[in-house]
Design a protein around this motif. Sequence first.
Motif, PDB file in Angstrom:
ATOM      1  N   HIS A  27       0.851  -1.196   0.000  1.00 40.67           N
ATOM      2  CA  HIS A  27       0.000   0.000   0.000  1.00 40.67           C
ATOM      3  C   HIS A  27       0.885   1.243   0.000  1.00 40.67           C
ATOM      4  O   HIS A  27       1.910   1.283   0.678  1.00 40.67           O
ATOM      5  N   GLN A  28       0.469   2.227  -0.786  1.00 37.60           N
ATOM      6  CA  GLN A  28       1.323   3.379  -1.053  1.00 37.60           C
ATOM      7  C   GLN A  28       0.602   4.698  -0.841  1.00 37.60           C
ATOM      8  O   GLN A  28      -0.633   4.776  -0.917  1.00 37.60           O
ATOM      9  N   ALA A  29       1.398   5.704  -0.589  1.00 41.22           N
ATOM     10  CA  ALA A  29       0.927   7.092  -0.594  1.00 41.22           C
ATOM     11  C   ALA A  29       2.082   7.950  -1.074  1.00 41.22           C
ATOM     12  O   ALA A  29       3.255   7.570  -0.950  1.00 41.22           O
ATOM     13  N   LEU A  30       1.760   9.068  -1.639  1.00 37.00           N
ATOM     14  CA  LEU A  30       2.773  10.027  -2.082  1.00 37.00           C
ATOM     15  C   LEU A  30       2.582  11.332  -1.329  1.00 37.00           C
ATOM     16  O   LEU A  30       1.447  11.814  -1.198  1.00 37.00           O
ATOM     17  N   LEU A  31       3.662  11.888  -0.827  1.00 41.38           N
ATOM     18  CA  LEU A  31       3.636  13.252  -0.316  1.00 41.38           C
ATOM     19  C   LEU A  31       4.200  14.136  -1.417  1.00 41.38           C
ATOM     20  O   LEU A  31       5.356  13.991  -1.810  1.00 41.38           O
ATOM     21  N   ARG A  32       3.373  15.005  -1.947  1.00 37.37           N
ATOM     22  CA  ARG A  32       3.778  15.887  -3.043  1.00 37.37           C
ATOM     23  C   ARG A  32       3.981  17.307  -2.514  1.00 37.37           C
ATOM     24  O   ARG A  32       3.248  17.752  -1.630  1.00 37.37           O
ATOM     25  N   ALA A  33       4.952  17.985  -3.076  1.00 34.53           N
ATOM     26  CA  ALA A  33       5.242  19.364  -2.676  1.00 34.53           C
ATOM     27  C   ALA A  33       5.426  20.224  -3.911  1.00 34.53           C
ATOM     28  O   ALA A  33       6.139  19.845  -4.843  1.00 34.53           O
ATOM     29  N   HIS A  77       9.112  25.380   8.127  1.00 30.88           N
ATOM     30  CA  HIS A  77      10.541  25.083   8.278  1.00 30.88           C
ATOM     31  C   HIS A  77      11.359  26.095   7.469  1.00 30.88           C
ATOM     32  O   HIS A  77      11.031  26.399   6.321  1.00 30.88           O
ATOM     33  N   PRO A  78      12.446  26.621   8.033  1.00 20.67           N
ATOM     34  CA  PRO A  78      13.238  27.657   7.325  1.00 20.67           C
ATOM     35  C   PRO A  78      13.711  27.220   5.942  1.00 20.67           C
ATOM     36  O   PRO A  78      13.711  28.017   4.999  1.00 20.67           O
ATOM     37  N   ASP A  79      14.107  25.950   5.811  1.00 18.12           N
ATOM     38  CA  ASP A  79      14.615  25.492   4.521  1.00 18.12           C
ATOM     39  C   ASP A  79      13.516  25.350   3.471  1.00 18.12           C
ATOM     40  O   ASP A  79      13.800  25.249   2.276  1.00 18.12           O
ATOM     41  N   ALA A  80      12.260  25.313   3.942  1.00 16.29           N
ATOM     42  CA  ALA A  80      11.138  25.125   3.015  1.00 16.29           C
ATOM     43  C   ALA A  80      10.519  26.449   2.598  1.00 16.29           C
ATOM     44  O   ALA A  80       9.407  26.468   2.072  1.00 16.29           O
ATOM     45  N   ARG A  81      11.216  27.543   2.822  1.00 13.15           N
ATOM     46  CA  ARG A  81      10.690  28.842   2.399  1.00 13.15           C
ATOM     47  C   ARG A  81      10.523  28.834   0.873  1.00 13.15           C
ATOM     48  O   ARG A  81      11.420  28.448   0.141  1.00 13.15           O
ATOM     49  N   GLY A  82       9.387  29.255   0.421  1.00 10.45           N
ATOM     50  CA  GLY A  82       9.073  29.168  -1.005  1.00 10.45           C
ATOM     51  C   GLY A  82       8.126  28.030  -1.317  1.00 10.45           C
ATOM     52  O   GLY A  82       7.670  27.888  -2.461  1.00 10.45           O
ATOM     53  N   LEU A  83       7.785  27.215  -0.290  1.00 11.60           N
ATOM     54  CA  LEU A  83       6.796  26.163  -0.493  1.00 11.60           C
ATOM     55  C   LEU A  83       5.428  26.785  -0.756  1.00 11.60           C
ATOM     56  O   LEU A  83       4.989  27.671  -0.029  1.00 11.60           O
ATOM     57  N   LEU A  84       4.746  26.321  -1.794  1.00 19.95           N
ATOM     58  CA  LEU A  84       3.437  26.855  -2.142  1.00 19.95           C
ATOM     59  C   LEU A  84       2.311  25.997  -1.569  1.00 19.95           C
ATOM     60  O   LEU A  84       1.336  26.513  -1.036  1.00 19.95           O
ATOM     61  N   ARG A  85       2.448  24.693  -1.672  1.00 21.66           N
ATOM     62  CA  ARG A  85       1.410  23.788  -1.174  1.00 21.66           C
ATOM     63  C   ARG A  85       1.977  22.378  -1.104  1.00 21.66           C
ATOM     64  O   ARG A  85       2.966  22.055  -1.758  1.00 21.66           O
ATOM     65  N   TRP A  86       1.306  21.567  -0.339  1.00 24.93           N
ATOM     66  CA  TRP A  86       1.653  20.149  -0.275  1.00 24.93           C
ATOM     67  C   TRP A  86       0.370  19.337  -0.223  1.00 24.93           C
ATOM     68  O   TRP A  86      -0.693  19.856   0.115  1.00 24.93           O
ATOM     69  N   ALA A  87       0.467  18.080  -0.570  1.00 23.10           N
ATOM     70  CA  ALA A  87      -0.717  17.221  -0.570  1.00 23.10           C
ATOM     71  C   ALA A  87      -0.285  15.771  -0.417  1.00 23.10           C
ATOM     72  O   ALA A  87       0.795  15.377  -0.867  1.00 23.10           O
ATOM     73  N   VAL A  88      -1.147  14.998   0.226  1.00 20.31           N
ATOM     74  CA  VAL A  88      -0.939  13.562   0.346  1.00 20.31           C
ATOM     75  C   VAL A  88      -1.865  12.872  -0.644  1.00 20.31           C
ATOM     76  O   VAL A  88      -3.064  13.146  -0.675  1.00 20.31           O
ATOM     77  N   ASP A  89      -1.305  11.998  -1.458  1.00 17.12           N
ATOM     78  CA  ASP A  89      -2.070  11.228  -2.441  1.00 17.12           C
ATOM     79  C   ASP A  89      -2.062   9.771  -1.995  1.00 17.12           C
ATOM     80  O   ASP A  89      -1.044   9.080  -2.099  1.00 17.12           O
ATOM     81  N   VAL A  90      -3.181   9.292  -1.475  1.00 13.48           N
ATOM     82  CA  VAL A  90      -3.295   7.916  -0.999  1.00 13.48           C
ATOM     83  C   VAL A  90      -3.730   7.019  -2.161  1.00 13.48           C
ATOM     84  O   VAL A  90      -4.605   7.384  -2.940  1.00 13.48           O
ATOM     85  N   ASP A  91      -3.096   5.865  -2.271  1.00 16.31           N
ATOM     86  CA  ASP A  91      -3.345   4.931  -3.381  1.00 16.31           C
ATOM     87  C   ASP A  91      -3.114   5.612  -4.728  1.00 16.31           C
ATOM     88  O   ASP A  91      -4.001   5.639  -5.601  1.00 16.31           O
ATOM     89  N   PRO A  92      -1.932   6.175  -4.935  1.00 18.15           N
ATOM     90  CA  PRO A  92      -1.678   6.894  -6.194  1.00 18.15           C
ATOM     91  C   PRO A  92      -1.679   5.942  -7.385  1.00 18.15           C
ATOM     92  O   PRO A  92      -1.307   4.770  -7.268  1.00 18.15           O
ATOM     93  N   LEU A  93      -2.075   6.466  -8.541  1.00 22.04           N
ATOM     94  CA  LEU A  93      -2.086   5.664  -9.761  1.00 22.04           C
ATOM     95  C   LEU A  93      -0.806   5.805 -10.564  1.00 22.04           C
ATOM     96  O   LEU A  93      -0.557   5.034 -11.482  1.00 22.04           O
ATOM     97  N   ALA A  94      -0.009   6.819 -10.255  1.00 22.44           N
ATOM     98  CA  ALA A  94       1.255   7.024 -10.965  1.00 22.44           C
ATOM     99  C   ALA A  94       2.303   7.471  -9.962  1.00 22.44           C
ATOM    100  O   ALA A  94       2.017   8.257  -9.058  1.00 22.44           O
ATOM    101  N   ILE A  95       3.507   6.954 -10.110  1.00 18.93           N
ATOM    102  CA  ILE A  95       4.599   7.303  -9.200  1.00 18.93           C
ATOM    103  C   ILE A  95       5.728   7.940  -9.997  1.00 18.93           C
ATOM    104  O   ILE A  95       6.108   7.433 -11.039  1.00 18.93           O
TER     105      ILE A  95
END
Length: 731
Positions: free
Chosen positions: A631-637, A713-731
Amino acid sequence: MDCWPSIVVATPAHSAVGGPLSYRSERLLAVGSLVRVPLGSREVLGVVWDCPTVPPAGLDPAKAKWVAAVLDGLPPLNTRWLQLVRFAAQYYQRSLGEVALAALPPQLRELDNTQLARRLKRRAKALAASGVAAAGDPATALAHTLSDEQSETLQALAAATAPVLLFGATGSGKTEIYLRATQQVLEIAAPAAQVDAETGEIGQAPPATQVLVMVPEINLTPQLEARFRERFEPAFGADAVVCLHSGMTPAQRLASWLAAHTGQARIVLGTRMAIFASLPGLRLIVVDEEHDPSYKSQEGARYSARDLAVYRAQLESKALAALPGHPAEPGAARCQVLLGSATPSLESWHAAEQGRYQRLAMPSRIGGGALPRLRLVDMHHQPKGAVLAPPLLAAMAERIARSEQCLVLLNRRGYAPVLACHACDWKSSCPHCSAYRVFHKLDRTLRCHHCGFTERVPRACPDCGNVDIAPVGRGTEQIEEQLTALLADARRPDGGPPRVARMDADSTRLKGSLEVQLATMHSGEVDVLVGTQMIAKGHDFRRITLVASVNADAALFASDYRAPERLFALLMQAAGRAGRAAEHSAGSEMWVQTWYPQHPLFTQLQRHDFPAFAAEQLVEREDAGMPPFGHQALLRADARTQDAARAFLNAAAQAAAELPHRADVTLYPAVPLTIQRVANVERAQMLVEAESRGALQRFLAAWQPVLHATRSHPDARGLLRWAVDVDPLAI
């Protein structure tokens, strides 16, 4: 008496406010009621999730905001709908408000009580003016003769207690099964209203039975809608069938939703968004072409409508079984889910192998017709540079001379995927994406299919001034153009030249254009239809006897582990468009141009042997620990720079080290997406794997607050959004 309702409102995907908000009301509100409440400087639509009579701990009653209005004209959303939304939000790691409010029609969110009352009044007048057809004779509506396989399938379906996977060959009559199953559900008598033993009051009568039928793409709805209307409007009225999909106007979507919510509509046809339709009398969910990846959303709450259909049927069945004095007729106390496909997803196939789904097979075509013969064209033996093999062209000319039709599949729209200068190596890259702009010859544009950036084709190379810039590769526009030229000498029976047409997202963009193109195919005006995958599934073109795939090899060696499954399904579904009329089936063929005719996928395709293909693929998946065995999930940024995107992912992985369920999952290194930049946004992802679904869900739930904290987090400055994709169809 004042109460303190908990109300769900639309909140940003990564807002710290993800659950219900507390408000104050002068009267007790039913759970599921739609209300308008203040949120900041705005007044928004909300759903009552709970309504306690005491203020929650920590809330100052004097500072609580009051509910602005209650939409009394609408019945409350029922508890099963609320449970469905709650489950989807939890499982797919989104906020409750985001899922709940996105499931409601956009126009409903804008209406106040007065405007809603006006809409409902207009709707009632329109129904009264058109008149509701008197119930006809169901036997008349079911005059179609069933095959033995269809009869056996319907009997097994009526007795089934598990989700049903209908494994039916293309042309085996699965749609007739859907129609008959729908008829059986609509004829179930609703339970009588219950009488309170103490007070003698008569409760509200249960709603009439309803059916949800889902298709993967909008272009499949007109054909299915026509069949359902023809079958059920005479018996159940003009408002019995409604559609729900994103191609409808906001007003149309609201009207359909209201008809479903109030029980006026007995059948809802829709795409994946329809899984969240409010259907108080739901007894059957049909998921046609259940293998199709379009059922998995790729934005917002990345839910699988197919998987939610199985869960929703379970919710409805439990609620029905708990009703006092529910009807004893077969099927009356449950909601069935029917998943249909000629090429089921490997997840559903595996579930049937394990006994969690009941598999019903219909291997034969209606009328006893044969499945198309597969002919592999070895491109090593064709003239150098040939786009379409001469034997294929000759076979197409023979079909045209007999008033038969041909279908040519190329899953790439536009004229060519790239425009290039061979003098300086300039290519038509998109300045905003890490992808090329596609050359569209009809309007002389270079168009990015990812961000939409469009420019006119330059007269000369922008870098060196060379006027000899040329297209590289082929799209549907080019195949249409070349077929028109290559078949110029072919003749129809009336002596006229053949007509070649194209059907893809570009040619069907305008409202009504899809219906017009489908009509020209059904009437026989078109001899050869060129198109993308949208023409390869679900359509019942009776005159097609030859289907050709001109570029199947691209998916044979793709890095995506799902690529073989998708290619096999696409080719088998495309082949199924040929020979659907019994009189044409014997000579129907599927031609595949390939440089690898010995590939094992083609061997199984020649035998139309999906079970053998599925068994082989499942062994490979199990060895690799891939779904459905893992079982998989993707954390996208998404961020302004690739460094910021990957810094967020790496910081999130490091922060997860101390979580209680960290040892149950594997976190892989952060990597850029295949198309790294889209619309000047850099994209990266991190894969999370677990052996069990429960372990993955426990980790993701514990990780959520960590992800919210890591955003700053200081190093993540410039992050626009993040999302978790559960049961992704493409990796």
